[in-house]
Design a protein around this motif. Structure first.
Motif, mmCIF file in Angstrom:
data_model
loop_
_atom_site.group_PDB
_atom_site.id
_atom_site.type_symbol
_atom_site.label_atom_id
_atom_site.label_comp_id
_atom_site.label_asym_id
_atom_site.label_seq_id
_atom_site.Cartn_x
_atom_site.Cartn_y
_atom_site.Cartn_z
ATOM 1 N N MET A 1 76.340 60.390 17.027
ATOM 2 C CA MET A 1 75.388 59.516 16.345
ATOM 3 C C MET A 1 74.930 58.366 17.244
ATOM 4 O O MET A 1 73.782 57.950 17.221
ATOM 5 C CB MET A 1 75.994 58.960 15.058
ATOM 6 N N ALA A 2 75.867 57.858 18.044
ATOM 7 C CA ALA A 2 75.541 56.741 18.928
ATOM 8 C C ALA A 2 74.478 57.138 19.944
ATOM 9 O O ALA A 2 73.562 56.358 20.259
ATOM 10 C CB ALA A 2 76.800 56.242 19.630
ATOM 11 N N ALA A 3 74.583 58.366 20.475
ATOM 12 C CA ALA A 3 73.603 58.829 21.460
ATOM 13 C C ALA A 3 72.217 58.969 20.838
ATOM 14 O O ALA A 3 71.205 58.613 21.452
ATOM 15 C CB ALA A 3 74.059 60.162 22.049
ATOM 16 N N ILE A 4 72.174 59.478 19.618
ATOM 17 C CA ILE A 4 70.900 59.626 18.913
ATOM 18 C C ILE A 4 70.308 58.252 18.609
ATOM 19 O O ILE A 4 69.101 58.029 18.762
ATOM 20 C CB ILE A 4 71.096 60.434 17.619
ATOM 21 N N PHE A 5 71.162 57.331 18.200
ATOM 22 C CA PHE A 5 70.714 55.959 17.923
ATOM 23 C C PHE A 5 70.088 55.336 19.167
ATOM 24 O O PHE A 5 68.996 54.754 19.104
ATOM 25 C CB PHE A 5 71.898 55.129 17.448
ATOM 26 N N ARG A 6 70.764 55.454 20.314
ATOM 27 C CA ARG A 6 70.240 54.864 21.554
ATOM 28 C C ARG A 6 68.932 55.523 21.970
ATOM 29 O O ARG A 6 67.993 54.839 22.412
ATOM 30 C CB ARG A 6 71.280 54.991 22.671
ATOM 31 N N ARG A 7 68.867 56.836 21.815
ATOM 32 C CA ARG A 7 67.641 57.545 22.197
ATOM 33 C C ARG A 7 66.467 57.129 21.345
ATOM 34 O O ARG A 7 65.368 56.883 21.849
ATOM 35 C CB ARG A 7 67.861 59.062 22.061
ATOM 36 N N GLU A 8 66.680 57.044 20.049
ATOM 37 C CA GLU A 8 65.598 56.692 19.135
ATOM 38 C C GLU A 8 65.171 55.236 19.307
ATOM 39 O O GLU A 8 63.976 54.924 19.265
ATOM 40 C CB GLU A 8 66.025 56.944 17.688
ATOM 41 N N LEU A 9 66.128 54.354 19.504
ATOM 42 C CA LEU A 9 65.783 52.943 19.692
ATOM 43 C C LEU A 9 65.024 52.749 20.996
ATOM 44 O O LEU A 9 64.051 51.986 21.054
ATOM 45 C CB LEU A 9 67.057 52.097 19.678
ATOM 46 N N GLN A 10 65.457 53.448 22.031
ATOM 47 C CA GLN A 10 64.753 53.371 23.310
ATOM 48 C C GLN A 10 63.338 53.918 23.197
ATOM 49 O O GLN A 10 62.397 53.396 23.813
ATOM 50 C CB GLN A 10 65.533 54.149 24.379
ATOM 51 N N ALA A 11 63.169 54.951 22.369
ATOM 52 C CA ALA A 11 61.855 55.562 22.198
ATOM 53 C C ALA A 11 60.845 54.580 21.613
ATOM 54 O O ALA A 11 59.652 54.650 21.917
ATOM 55 C CB ALA A 11 61.965 56.799 21.309
ATOM 56 N N TYR A 12 61.311 53.665 20.776
ATOM 57 C CA TYR A 12 60.406 52.666 20.206
ATOM 58 C C TYR A 12 59.813 51.760 21.291
ATOM 59 O O TYR A 12 58.664 51.327 21.187
ATOM 60 C CB TYR A 12 61.147 51.803 19.186
ATOM 61 N N PHE A 13 60.601 51.492 22.330
ATOM 62 C CA PHE A 13 60.135 50.606 23.387
ATOM 63 C C PHE A 13 59.446 51.355 24.521
ATOM 64 O O PHE A 13 58.924 50.739 25.452
ATOM 65 C CB PHE A 13 61.307 49.796 23.940
ATOM 66 N N LEU A 14 59.449 52.687 24.437
ATOM 67 C CA LEU A 14 58.768 53.503 25.437
ATOM 68 C C LEU A 14 57.482 54.120 24.888
ATOM 69 O O LEU A 14 56.829 54.902 25.583
ATOM 70 C CB LEU A 14 59.692 54.617 25.941
ATOM 71 N N SER A 15 57.136 53.773 23.662
ATOM 72 C CA SER A 15 55.914 54.303 23.041
ATOM 73 C C SER A 15 55.163 53.158 22.375
ATOM 74 O O SER A 15 55.742 52.097 22.111
ATOM 75 C CB SER A 15 56.276 55.369 22.000
ATOM 76 N N PRO A 16 53.884 53.350 22.082
ATOM 77 C CA PRO A 16 53.106 52.283 21.440
ATOM 78 C C PRO A 16 53.563 51.953 20.026
ATOM 79 O O PRO A 16 53.251 50.871 19.522
ATOM 80 C CB PRO A 16 51.680 52.863 21.426
ATOM 81 N N ILE A 17 54.296 52.870 19.377
ATOM 82 C CA ILE A 17 54.665 52.671 17.978
ATOM 83 C C ILE A 17 55.511 51.416 17.792
ATOM 84 O O ILE A 17 55.260 50.601 16.903
ATOM 85 C CB ILE A 17 55.400 53.909 17.436
ATOM 86 N N GLY A 18 56.534 51.260 18.631
ATOM 87 C CA GLY A 18 57.410 50.105 18.503
ATOM 88 C C GLY A 18 56.669 48.797 18.707
ATOM 89 O O GLY A 18 56.857 47.834 17.949
ATOM 90 N N TYR A 19 55.801 48.761 19.711
ATOM 91 C CA TYR A 19 55.054 47.539 19.993
ATOM 92 C C TYR A 19 53.986 47.276 18.931
ATOM 93 O O TYR A 19 53.690 46.128 18.615
ATOM 94 C CB TYR A 19 54.415 47.630 21.380
ATOM 95 N N ALA A 20 53.419 48.354 18.390
ATOM 96 C CA ALA A 20 52.435 48.187 17.311
ATOM 97 C C ALA A 20 53.096 47.598 16.072
ATOM 98 O O ALA A 20 52.555 46.687 15.437
ATOM 99 C CB ALA A 20 51.790 49.535 16.980
#
Length: 236
Positions: A1-20
């Motif tokens: 679960m921790a690996a999935i959490f880190r991947r998904e959280l990182q994805a927010y900062f690597l895509s426009p969605i998180g910044y939007a």
């Protein structure tokens, strides 16, 4: 679960969605803070939070639309579902990542009460209750967005369906005063998520609304897990 959490959280900062999400949230929060606190000369930041709660209908679909729908469309969900990790861990990892993104963004707004405290007496109990209620409301709505994302292969469809459900929840409070059926009014008031935020906004920390939000979140997380498990076995 921790690996999935880190991947998904990182994805927010690597895509426009998180910044939007973060940009729109902070822009609207700043606007309400300026109007409700600075221009009005009020030290109650809960007013801003109350106004912000309505914006959840627009913000939560942005935050959650990609959680499951993107993996399902690109077929990368098959790797997750066949990996030596439970469906519960997959769903919870994604949910906690979205919740963490929301919490990080909300934490940035702490600067506003700090500004108010420099120019007047800050109602601490009211502010703490307001933030707690606002966080619980956001957490429950994120669980709705996650569930709708599990039902769709398209991010736009997931966002639109999440908006529709959250709008229906909001309209419960709008139509209740105009209903003539006492039993229906009672049912809608019991299911109302927005009305329970009012207690937090006045600084009243009661157990009932906390349990309601936690139960609300738990139900939609359970439905999300069941939906993913059903697809796992049907496609497996």
């Amino acid at each position: 679960m921790a690996a999935i959490f880190r991947r998904e959280l990182q994805a927010y900062f690597l895509s426009p969605i998180g910044y939007a999400f973060m940009g729109f949230f902070l822009m609207v929060a700043g606007l309400f803070f300026t109007v409700s606190n600075l221009f009005a000369g009020s030290a109650s930041f809960v007013t801003t939070l109350s106004n912000m709660s309505f914006i959840f209908m627009l913000l939560v679909p942005i935050l959650t639309m990609r959680l499951m729908a993107e993996d399902r469309k690109s077929k990368t969900d098959q790797m997750l579902l066949t990996a030596p990790v439970s469906v519960t861990s997959v769903v919870m990892g994604k949910y906690l990542a979205a919740l963490a993104m929301f919490a990080i963004t909300l934490a940035v707004t702490f600067i506003y009460p700090f500004i108010l405290s420099r120019y007047g007496t800050l109602p601490v109990a009211e502010m703490v209750g307001g933030y707690l209620g606002f966080f619980l409301l956001g957490a429950s709505f994120i669980s709705v967005g996650l569930f709708m994302s599990t039902l769709s292969e398209n991010q736009v469809t997931a966002a639109a369906s999440t908006f529709a459900v959250l709008l229906a929840i909001y309209l419960m409070d709008v139509v209740t005063p105009y209903l003539n059926q006492p039993w229906l009014v009672t049912v809608l008031q019991w299911f109302s998520a927005y009305s329970r935020f009012e207690g937090f906004a006045t600084g009243v920390l009661a157990l009932s609304p906390v349990l309601y939000y936690l139960s609300f979140t738990g139900v939609f997380l359970f439905l999300s897990i069941r939906a993913v498990e059903k697809r796992r076995w049907s496609e497996g």
